[in-house]
Scaffold this active site. Sequence first.
Site, short mmCIF file in Angstrom:
data_model
loop_
_atom_site.label_atom_id
_atom_site.label_comp_id
_atom_site.label_asym_id
_atom_site.label_seq_id
_atom_site.Cartn_x
_atom_site.Cartn_y
_atom_site.Cartn_z
N THR A 71 0.86 -1.17 0.00
CA THR A 71 0.00 0.00 0.00
C THR A 71 0.90 1.23 0.00
O THR A 71 1.86 1.31 0.76
CB THR A 71 -0.95 0.01 1.21
OG1 THR A 71 -1.88 -1.08 1.06
CG2 THR A 71 -1.72 1.31 1.31
N GLU A 86 1.29 5.40 0.36
CA GLU A 86 0.68 6.61 0.95
C GLU A 86 1.11 7.76 0.06
O GLU A 86 2.18 8.34 0.26
CB GLU A 86 1.14 6.84 2.39
CG GLU A 86 0.90 5.65 3.30
CD GLU A 86 2.13 4.77 3.44
OE1 GLU A 86 3.24 5.21 3.11
OE2 GLU A 86 1.97 3.62 3.86
#
Length: 178
Positions: free
Chosen positions: A120, A122
Site C-alpha cells: 500500500t 501513501e
Amino acid sequence: MILTDQQILAEIERGNIIIEPYDRTCLGTNSYDVHLGRYLATYRDKVLDARKHNEIDVFEIPAEGFVLQPGTLYLGVTEEYTESHAHVPFLEGKSSVGRLGIDIHATAGKGDIGFCNTWTLEISVSMPVRVYHLMPVGQLIYFAVQGDVETFYNRKANAKYNERTTKPVESMMWKNKF
C-alpha cells in the site's frame, strides 16, 4: 548490505524473494521497479482518528489516468505482489516520480522479513499530476540481515496487513492498544 541484481536473481531462484508478476527488464543494478496498481483510495472523513477505523473509498484508475490533488492523501497499491523470506525489503520512490512532485510513502517504506503482499502506497503530491495504472512508481531494495529471525511477519499473531489484496488498505492503527 544491499543486494545487487545478481544477488536478487539468486534469491528469486532460491524462493527467498517472490515478485508476481516478474519482468526481468524491471531489475536494476540493486533494485526492482514496481508499478502503480489499478486502484486508488481516499479516506471518507476529513479528520482522521488514530483510535477509530477510518474507512476508505476505493476507485479504479481510468484509462485516461487520474489527477492527484495536493492536500489529499491517496492510498495506492503496487501492481506487484511480493514475498521476502530472508531479506528486509525497502520501497523507495523512483527519481522520475519524485521529480513530478509525487511522494509514494509517508513513513512506511520498510517491510519485514515474511511480508507477503502488495504494497500500500501513501501518496501525496506537491502540485496536480496525472497518474496511470502500471506507471513505474517505486523500487524495491533488499537488505541482508544478520542473525536468525524469531517471528516472521506473516506468522505474527498481531500482524495487521497479512490478507492478500490487490487494493489499497487503510490504516489499522485502531487495532493497537494505546
